[in-house]
Scaffold this motif. Structure first.
Motif, mmCIF file in Angstrom:
data_model
loop_
_atom_site.group_PDB
_atom_site.id
_atom_site.type_symbol
_atom_site.label_atom_id
_atom_site.label_comp_id
_atom_site.label_asym_id
_atom_site.label_seq_id
_atom_site.Cartn_x
_atom_site.Cartn_y
_atom_site.Cartn_z
ATOM 1 N N THR A 1 -10.293 -10.535 1.462
ATOM 2 C CA THR A 1 -9.595 -10.121 0.044
ATOM 3 C C THR A 1 -8.564 -9.166 0.123
ATOM 4 O OG1 THR A 1 -10.283 -10.006 -2.174
ATOM 5 C CG2 THR A 1 -11.406 -8.567 -0.555
ATOM 6 N N ARG A 2 -7.794 -9.113 -0.909
ATOM 7 C CA ARG A 2 -6.702 -8.109 -0.789
ATOM 8 C C ARG A 2 -7.539 -6.817 -0.943
ATOM 9 N NH1 ARG A 2 -3.558 -5.361 -4.791
ATOM 10 N NH2 ARG A 2 -1.351 -5.427 -4.146
ATOM 11 N N ASN A 3 -6.981 -5.782 -0.171
ATOM 12 C CA ASN A 3 -7.032 -4.323 -0.298
ATOM 13 C C ASN A 3 -6.286 -3.675 -1.272
ATOM 14 O OD1 ASN A 3 -7.615 -1.600 0.337
ATOM 15 N ND2 ASN A 3 -6.538 -1.515 2.348
ATOM 16 N N ALA A 4 -6.688 -3.385 -2.281
ATOM 17 C CA ALA A 4 -5.822 -2.923 -3.454
ATOM 18 C C ALA A 4 -5.387 -1.615 -3.163
ATOM 19 C CB ALA A 4 -6.709 -2.977 -4.713
ATOM 20 N N ASP A 5 -6.126 -0.874 -2.113
ATOM 21 C CA ASP A 5 -5.790 0.576 -1.921
ATOM 22 C C ASP A 5 -4.865 0.757 -0.609
ATOM 23 O OD1 ASP A 5 -7.187 1.524 -3.917
ATOM 24 O OD2 ASP A 5 -9.069 1.497 -2.971
ATOM 25 N N TYR A 6 -4.344 -0.359 -0.352
ATOM 26 C CA TYR A 6 -3.533 -0.427 1.028
ATOM 27 C C TYR A 6 -2.245 0.456 1.049
ATOM 28 C CZ TYR A 6 -1.075 -2.480 5.113
ATOM 29 O OH TYR A 6 -0.660 -2.508 6.411
ATOM 30 N N GLU B 1 0.519 0.569 2.333
ATOM 31 C CA GLU B 1 1.934 0.116 2.125
ATOM 32 C C GLU B 1 1.916 -0.476 0.662
ATOM 33 O OE1 GLU B 1 5.522 -2.806 3.997
ATOM 34 O OE2 GLU B 1 3.411 -2.650 5.115
ATOM 35 N N LYS B 2 2.842 0.266 -0.316
ATOM 36 C CA LYS B 2 2.969 -0.126 -1.609
ATOM 37 C C LYS B 2 3.237 -1.597 -1.746
ATOM 38 C CE LYS B 2 5.549 1.739 -5.511
ATOM 39 N NZ LYS B 2 4.518 1.898 -6.332
ATOM 40 N N ASP B 3 2.451 -2.088 -2.986
ATOM 41 C CA ASP B 3 2.694 -3.441 -3.285
ATOM 42 C C ASP B 3 2.466 -4.555 -2.105
ATOM 43 O OD1 ASP B 3 3.712 -2.634 -5.747
ATOM 44 O OD2 ASP B 3 5.714 -2.536 -4.731
ATOM 45 N N ARG B 4 1.650 -4.175 -1.230
ATOM 46 C CA ARG B 4 1.138 -5.150 -0.148
ATOM 47 C C ARG B 4 -0.082 -5.113 -0.251
ATOM 48 N NH1 ARG B 4 5.982 -5.323 -0.483
ATOM 49 N NH2 ARG B 4 7.503 -5.927 1.280
ATOM 50 N N PRO B 5 -0.878 -6.361 0.175
ATOM 51 C CA PRO B 5 0.022 -7.727 0.386
ATOM 52 C C PRO B 5 -0.044 -8.215 -0.784
ATOM 53 C CG PRO B 5 -2.655 -7.909 0.752
ATOM 54 C CD PRO B 5 -2.234 -6.463 0.250
ATOM 55 N N TYR B 6 0.664 -9.414 -0.670
ATOM 56 C CA TYR B 6 1.200 -10.483 -1.915
ATOM 57 C C TYR B 6 -0.089 -11.079 -2.394
ATOM 58 C CZ TYR B 6 5.910 -8.839 -1.204
ATOM 59 O OH TYR B 6 7.091 -7.970 -1.005
ATOM 60 N N LEU B 7 -0.721 -11.627 -1.154
ATOM 61 C CA LEU B 7 -1.895 -12.580 -1.612
ATOM 62 C C LEU B 7 -3.092 -11.788 -2.129
ATOM 63 C CD1 LEU B 7 -1.550 -14.758 1.988
ATOM 64 C CD2 LEU B 7 -0.766 -15.430 -0.441
#
Length: 532
Positions: free
Chosen positions: A212-217, A219-225
């Motif tokens: 699932t998407r890592n909301a705290d990644y 790299e800003k605004d990534r991932p899109y999925l």
């Protein structure tokens, strides 16, 4: 494996690059990306054992220090860019590589990433850690690495025993994820923790893998999925029909044979498809040199002379494949021996009948013949990419007095069995690039961790070290080709062919282009989006 290596890996690794034209589109946030995967991994740990499917499906959970630029179709030393590191520099002697690290990066459980985690990762790979991998196939990759040191929380240095200009290729590969110090390896096999764009959710054996998407990644605004779901489907016809019906957004990379690719194109003409090399993976004949009667060099040479490489390509991929040595041939490979030199290698003469007459003569000298045939068991992974070539191999060996029986082995058992040398004859696959350094010593060096058939030639070891030290590509190539020639003369691991496979995705999938190399690309799908 690394044996198909380096699948298992994987190869592999999702095998996809980000299109440079992506910025021209309005990237969309959201959506679950769905694809099938054609085998069941033994665990979710990328570093523990030979695990091509596990590596390919969990790549997005992790980051490397450096990685191959995902906008470049073919990986090389020149295409390496920073990842968790912000840059790198060498000392004057070329024996110390220093990398400053990103600050503010967090592991998926919220703990901070620091230089200590980098040191712990390589302590694990060098068997210096109290926590151990069950199987450590990559240890020999770092034979030239003396130690990893830290300078505060955000700088690390790799200290080498001798210069190795291509050392960065190892760090950029899909097999160099950074692991956390604070998570035990038994837990990483079940629920891996990384710093990557996706968090691991669950693995249901023989059913599915979800991230699932890592909301705290970082790299800003990534991932899109919002996430990726992999459904495990072993039957390729079933998986292909599911893609055609719209159940999947993409076929798993490098899984469509030429006939299946034609089916997709005829039934889904709107799908975007490419036919590409199998990620630099070759199919080869694997013979246990320590097990009689295969300890006979003459017998092994007769087996090598039986090979009709063109027939493999014609049958399995309708002529869409390449004949090469241990390194992927051009144009898809950067280091493979050119055709005019390749055809001069033992066993590569296109006159197959002449080769087989020589093989039969050798076998007769050893006491075999029409009335005294050698019965063998040919072991291979229970996987479409392995079974088909193994059947053809058995048929070709019949012409030189071998009677073969096919033994298919589940992936979870296959690689440990091969690593234990618990086989006599096998049809196997392994990586071949994109650089000689990660390949030659690992598979052919005396005592190396993935030298699974016991080949050892001190002369070859010296050549491998010389090419590794050489930083000039034009001076390095003759050394590499001398190694190729010697490996062919020794029947070290006779390379049969390089296959080609298709990959297709639905027209609403944006930002995808298939890369030439596989497991070494380390793609994480963080720039992929769905435009539905």
């Amino acid at each position: 494996m690394m044996l198909n290596l380096l699948a298992a890996a994987a190869a592999g690794v999702l095998l996809i690059a980000i299109s440079t034209g992506g910025a021209a589109f309005a990237q969309k946030q959201g959506g679950i990306f769905k694809m099938y995967v054609w085998d069941n991994p033994p665990s979710m740990s990328m570093l523990d054992g030979v695990n091509p499917i596990g590596q390919r499906t969990t790549m997005g959970v992790f980051n490397n220090l450096v990685m191959f630029d995902q906008h470049v179709k073919q990986s090389s030393l020149e295409s390496i860019v920073p990842d968790l590191a912000t840059g790198w520099s060498w000392n004057e002697e070329g024996t110390a590589l220093t990398l400053p690290l990103r600050q503010g990066v967090k592991w998926h459980d919220g703990k901070p990433f620091t230089a200590k985690d980098v040191r712990c990762t390589w302590d694990l790979l060098l068997d210096k850690s109290s926590d151990k991998l069950r199987i450590n196939p990559l240890k020999s990759w770092y034979r030239n690495l003396e130690e990893v040191t830290t300078n505060g929380d955000y700088e690390v240095s790799f200290h080498l025993k001798r210069p190795q200009p291509a050392f960065l290729m190892l760090l950029a590969s899909g097999l160099a994820p950074i692991y956390p110090c604070h998570v035990l390896q038994r837990d990483m096999r079940q629920h891996p923790i990384g710093t990557g764009p996706f968090k691991f959710v669950e693995f249901k054996p023989n059913e599915s893998i979800k991230v699932t998407r890592n909301a705290d990644y970082w790299e800003k605004d990534r991932p899109y999925l919002d996430g990726i779901e992999f459904t495990i489907i072993r039957n390729m016809a079933t998986a292909t029909l599911a893609f055609i019906s719209g159940s999947f957004d993409m076929t798993f990379p490098y899984t469509l044979t030429v006939p299946l690719l034609k089916d997709v194109r005829s039934q889904r003409p709107d799908a975007i498809c490419e036919l590409t090399p199998n990620g630099g993976i070759n199919s080869h004949l694997l013979v246990n040199r320590d097990k009689p009667p295969f300890d006979s060099p003459e017998l092994r040479h007769a087996m090598s002379l039986s090979l009709d490489r063109k027939t493999f390509i014609d049958i399995l991929s309708e002529g869409q494949g390449e004949i090469g040595g241990v390194l992927q041939p051009a144009p898809d490979g950067l280091w493979g021996m050119p055709p005019d030199l390749l055809k001069e290698l033992p066993g590569y003469d296109p006159d197959v009948q002449k080769n087989r007459a020589q093989a039969r003569h050798i076998m007769e000298q050893l006491g075999y013949g029409p009335d005294n045939r050698l019965k063998i068991k040919v072991s291979t992974r229970d996987h479409p990419d392995f079974r088909g070539p193994a059947v053809i191999l058995i048929d070709q060996l019949k012409d030189v007095y071998f009677d073969g029986e096919l033994e298919t082995i589940d992936t979870t058992v296959y690689y440990p069995k091969i690593l234990r040398k618990d086989y006599a004859v096998g049809l196997n696959g392994s990586q071949s690039g994109p650089d000689p350094d990660p390949i030659l010593d690992l598979f052919y060096g005396c005592g190396s961790s993935l030298n699974v058939n016991g080949y050892c030639n001190p002369e070859v070891d010296k050549l491998i070290e010389l090419q590794s030290i050489e930083g000039d590509a034009e001076r390095r190539k003759p050394l590499v080709w001398a190694i190729e020639r010697k490996l062919a003369e020794d029947d070290a691991r006779p390379i049969i062919f390089y296959n080609r496979y298709g990959t297709c995705w639905q027209p609403y999938v944006k930002g995808l282009t298939i890369m030439v190399n596989s497991l070494f690309n380390g793609n994480r799908m963080e720039d992929v989006w769905l435009d539905k």
